[in-house]
Scaffold this motif. Structure first.
Motif, mmCIF file in Angstrom:
data_model
loop_
_atom_site.group_PDB
_atom_site.id
_atom_site.type_symbol
_atom_site.label_atom_id
_atom_site.label_comp_id
_atom_site.label_asym_id
_atom_site.label_seq_id
_atom_site.Cartn_x
_atom_site.Cartn_y
_atom_site.Cartn_z
ATOM 1 N N ILE A 151 -7.466 -14.798 0.734
ATOM 2 C CA ILE A 151 -7.260 -13.651 1.624
ATOM 3 C C ILE A 151 -5.948 -13.796 2.388
ATOM 4 N N ARG A 152 -5.678 -15.011 2.846
ATOM 5 C CA ARG A 152 -4.460 -15.225 3.625
ATOM 6 C C ARG A 152 -3.205 -14.965 2.797
ATOM 7 N N ARG A 153 -3.260 -15.300 1.514
ATOM 8 C CA ARG A 153 -2.093 -15.153 0.656
ATOM 9 C C ARG A 153 -2.075 -13.834 -0.115
ATOM 10 N N ALA A 154 -3.145 -13.054 0.002
ATOM 11 C CA ALA A 154 -3.253 -11.829 -0.801
ATOM 12 C C ALA A 154 -2.194 -10.808 -0.387
ATOM 13 N N ARG A 155 -1.755 -10.049 -1.341
ATOM 14 C CA ARG A 155 -0.803 -8.973 -1.077
ATOM 15 C C ARG A 155 -1.563 -7.744 -0.607
ATOM 16 N N MET A 156 -0.964 -6.985 0.293
ATOM 17 C CA MET A 156 -1.591 -5.774 0.795
ATOM 18 C C MET A 156 -1.708 -4.738 -0.328
ATOM 19 N N PRO A 157 -2.634 -3.781 -0.191
ATOM 20 C CA PRO A 157 -2.821 -2.797 -1.265
ATOM 21 C C PRO A 157 -1.655 -1.828 -1.416
ATOM 22 N N TYR A 158 -0.751 -1.814 -0.438
ATOM 23 C CA TYR A 158 0.406 -0.923 -0.505
ATOM 24 C C TYR A 158 1.684 -1.746 -0.406
ATOM 25 N N PRO A 159 2.731 -1.329 -1.103
ATOM 26 C CA PRO A 159 4.021 -2.016 -0.928
ATOM 27 C C PRO A 159 4.587 -1.762 0.457
ATOM 28 N N ASN A 160 5.516 -2.606 0.899
ATOM 29 C CA ASN A 160 6.076 -2.483 2.247
ATOM 30 C C ASN A 160 6.738 -1.131 2.476
ATOM 31 N N TRP A 161 7.392 -0.600 1.443
ATOM 32 C CA TRP A 161 8.068 0.680 1.634
ATOM 33 C C TRP A 161 7.068 1.804 1.889
ATOM 34 N N LEU A 162 5.856 1.703 1.305
ATOM 35 C CA LEU A 162 4.856 2.747 1.526
ATOM 36 C C LEU A 162 4.267 2.655 2.932
ATOM 37 N N ILE A 163 4.170 1.441 3.475
ATOM 38 C CA ILE A 163 3.725 1.297 4.865
ATOM 39 C C ILE A 163 4.702 2.007 5.795
ATOM 40 N N ALA A 164 6.011 1.823 5.547
ATOM 41 C CA ALA A 164 7.024 2.504 6.359
ATOM 42 C C ALA A 164 6.950 4.013 6.169
ATOM 43 N N VAL A 165 6.729 4.436 4.919
ATOM 44 C CA VAL A 165 6.607 5.872 4.643
ATOM 45 C C VAL A 165 5.400 6.455 5.372
ATOM 46 N N GLY A 166 4.336 5.639 5.541
ATOM 47 C CA GLY A 166 3.144 6.117 6.231
ATOM 48 C C GLY A 166 3.439 6.616 7.633
ATOM 49 N N PHE A 167 4.327 5.922 8.351
ATOM 50 C CA PHE A 167 4.683 6.383 9.692
ATOM 51 C C PHE A 167 5.369 7.752 9.630
ATOM 52 N N GLY A 168 6.249 7.918 8.645
ATOM 53 C CA GLY A 168 6.903 9.210 8.489
ATOM 54 C C GLY A 168 5.936 10.318 8.134
ATOM 55 N N LEU A 169 4.926 9.997 7.314
ATOM 56 C CA LEU A 169 3.931 10.999 6.934
ATOM 57 C C LEU A 169 3.071 11.408 8.130
ATOM 58 N N ILE A 170 2.827 10.478 9.049
ATOM 59 C CA ILE A 170 2.103 10.841 10.279
ATOM 60 C C ILE A 170 2.878 11.915 11.022
ATOM 61 N N ALA A 171 4.176 11.693 11.209
ATOM 62 C CA ALA A 171 5.002 12.637 11.959
ATOM 63 C C ALA A 171 5.107 13.975 11.246
ATOM 64 N N SER A 172 5.297 13.945 9.917
ATOM 65 C CA SER A 172 5.432 15.214 9.196
ATOM 66 C C SER A 172 4.120 15.993 9.201
ATOM 67 N N SER A 173 2.987 15.305 9.062
ATOM 68 C CA SER A 173 1.685 15.985 9.114
ATOM 69 C C SER A 173 1.441 16.579 10.499
ATOM 70 N N ALA A 174 1.788 15.820 11.547
ATOM 71 C CA ALA A 174 1.636 16.345 12.901
ATOM 72 C C ALA A 174 2.537 17.551 13.126
ATOM 73 N N SER A 175 3.748 17.533 12.563
ATOM 74 C CA SER A 175 4.657 18.673 12.699
ATOM 75 C C SER A 175 4.081 19.917 12.031
ATOM 76 N N LEU A 176 3.441 19.721 10.870
ATOM 77 C CA LEU A 176 2.795 20.854 10.213
ATOM 78 C C LEU A 176 1.654 21.400 11.066
ATOM 79 N N MET A 177 0.887 20.499 11.690
ATOM 80 C CA MET A 177 -0.238 20.939 12.519
ATOM 81 C C MET A 177 0.207 21.820 13.667
#
Length: 476
Positions: A151-177
């Motif tokens: 578990i300690r060495r396991a890779r996350m289910p998403y690549p690092n770039w997608l984690i960063a994209v997730g923050f942007g998707l929060i903002a864009s979804s909120a803007s649509l709302m």
């Protein structure tokens, strides 16, 4: 010793309840001096088990789990691996485990300090599975240690770039709302990702987290104000303020807020106070960054009309519901929640918004009442799902409350202050804090309702009731 994982069939509820009864009989009995002096009770603890339990607790706390869940998980492991008379203490940054062999032997105590936190609900989910299997007797000590290393060495289910994209998707979804439209949502995405990368740049150079958050808010808000100035100058009619609202939503501290109230309710007051202070420091950083940009923009003559500030109000149009689901799932991605949980989280995001907007439309309820009702419903569903699937509850709760985070109210308050209406601005900021606290209290109340009517504790821990509840009843 051979592993016990080869047993067929799912873990039995009766096995778990039996272990709970054994734990209560052994651990919750009142120890007298005669008990401690009895030489027949001497049982030397296994140092490997102590080390495993401390490492599991440290990784759970560092990955974003609540204090109560960490404590119960560690107690579960202490029972599973036969540590005599174990006591666990978990605070905001420190974990300790003490076990007493009995007789004249001194207690054995270990401690670990959490110095770095990375929200990672994928690891939290895997650690809960480890704890439950160990509590049910399906894992030997050697197997548990091997699983922890995986578990300690396991890779996350998403690549690092997608984690960063997730923050942007929060903002864009909120803007649509809030009615920002496609162009504004795209700019909000880019602005938030750029702000997040700025914070990462500062973090890699050892800058304190407060200034990281302030810088992220400042960068994204500056882009929002720049688009607002262009839109006003060229009469484009863009709702550019939605960029700032979306960025605030991406930065708001939903996780420490919920955890702080959860710790306080469960009796962990030191951790609750520390988490609540963390929440207000993050809010202070956001207010500092956005407020500095808004103040500068007003002094430079940028038109920030209070009558046209972005807000979703009580709309239940399809685009708003899509935005609510998008915010919840984007938050889940940024927190590394396992992908199989995303559809349910999206549905819960729509549910909390529908309850909130429905109460406000049909009953003309104030925002705080609608927020509490929606949060309680999400709390009940989230805790029920967590117990049903034997997963931790926070990965369900934290993303699901995102549609109601008070980004637009906080933005309005800052604009009101910068335009000279300080009293109205302070009232808006107070309303934003009340809504945030209502969210945290509501989801925790939902959890208490589930706890009251369902058997068992958290994460397969060996207790049905909460020790803090027993203390507040005076021991009866």
């Amino acid at each position: 010793m051979p592993s016990k994982r080869g047993r067929s069939g799912p873990p039995s509820e009766e096995i778990m309840l039996s272990r709970m009864r054994d734990w209560r009989a052994e651990h919750e009995r009142d120890l007298t001096p005669d008990d401690l002096d009895d030489e027949q009770d001497v049982k030397l603890p296994d140092a490997r088990a102590i080390n495993l339990i401390l490492r599991v607790g440290e990784l759970m706390l560092a990955s974003g789990e609540s204090t109560e869940a960490v404590s119960e998980s560690m107690l579960s492991l202490s029972v599973a691996f036969d540590l005599p008379r174990s006591e666990v203490s978990v605070t905001f940054t420190t974990i300790s485990l003490s076990t007493h062999p009995g007789g004249d032997s001194p207690p054995v105590t270990g401690e670990r300090v959490v110095r770095r936190r990375t929200l990672d609900y994928f690891r939290v989910n895997e650690l809960h599975t480890l704890v439950q299997e160990a509590a049910l007797g399906l894992l030997e000590l050697e197997d548990a240690n091997a699983r922890l290393e995986q578990i300690r060495r396991a890779r996350m289910p998403y690549p690092n770039w997608l984690i960063a994209v997730g923050f942007g998707l929060i903002a864009s979804s909120a803007s649509l709302m809030v009615g920002g439209g496609l162009i504004v949502a795209t700019v909000a995405f880019l602005a938030t990702v750029l702000g997040d990368r700025t914070a990462v740049f500062l973090a890699n150079r050892g800058v304190a987290e407060f200034y990281q958050m302030a810088a992220a808010a400042l960068v994204a808000s500056s882009i929002g104000v720049a688009l607002l100035w262009v839109s006003t100058t060229m009469d484009l009619g863009l709702q550019a303020g939605a960029i700032i609202t979306g960025n605030i939503m991406a930065l708001l501290p939903g996780r420490p807020l919920v955890s702080s109230l959860q710790d306080g309710i469960s009796g962990s007051y030191v951790s609750a106070a520390a988490r609540l202070l963390e929440t207000f420091f993050i809010l202070g950083a956001i207010v500092s960054g956005v407020g500095a940009v808004a103040y500068t923009a007003v002094r430079l003559g940028v038109n920030m009309d209070l009558e046209n500030l972005p807000s979703a109000g009580t709309s239940m149009e399809p685009l708003v519901l899509v935005g609510a689901a998008g915010i919840a799932m984007a938050f889940a991605i940024s927190l590394a929640v396992p992908p199989r949980m995303l559809p349910l989280i999206g549905c819960m995001g729509v549910m909390i918004w529908t309850i909130y907007a429905g109460l406000r439309l049909l009953l003309e309820a104030p925002p705080v009442v609608g927020t509490v009702a929606g949060a309680v419903a999400v709390g009940v569903v989230g805790h029920w799902l967590a117990r049903r699937t034997r997963r931790p509850v926070l990965p369900y709760l934290i993303p699901s409350i995102a549609p109601l985070l008070p980004g637009s109210i906080l933005y309005r308050g800052l604009i009101e202050i910068t335009q000279g209406t300080a009293v109205a601005g302070m009232l808006s900021l107070a309303e934003a804090i009340m809504v945030a606290l209502a969210l945290g209290a509501g989801v925790n109340l939902g959890g208490e309702l589930v706890r009251a009517f369902q058997r068992g504790g958290l994460a397969g821990a060996g207790m049905r009731g909460r020790p803090a509840a027993r203390r507040t009843r005076g021991g009866y």
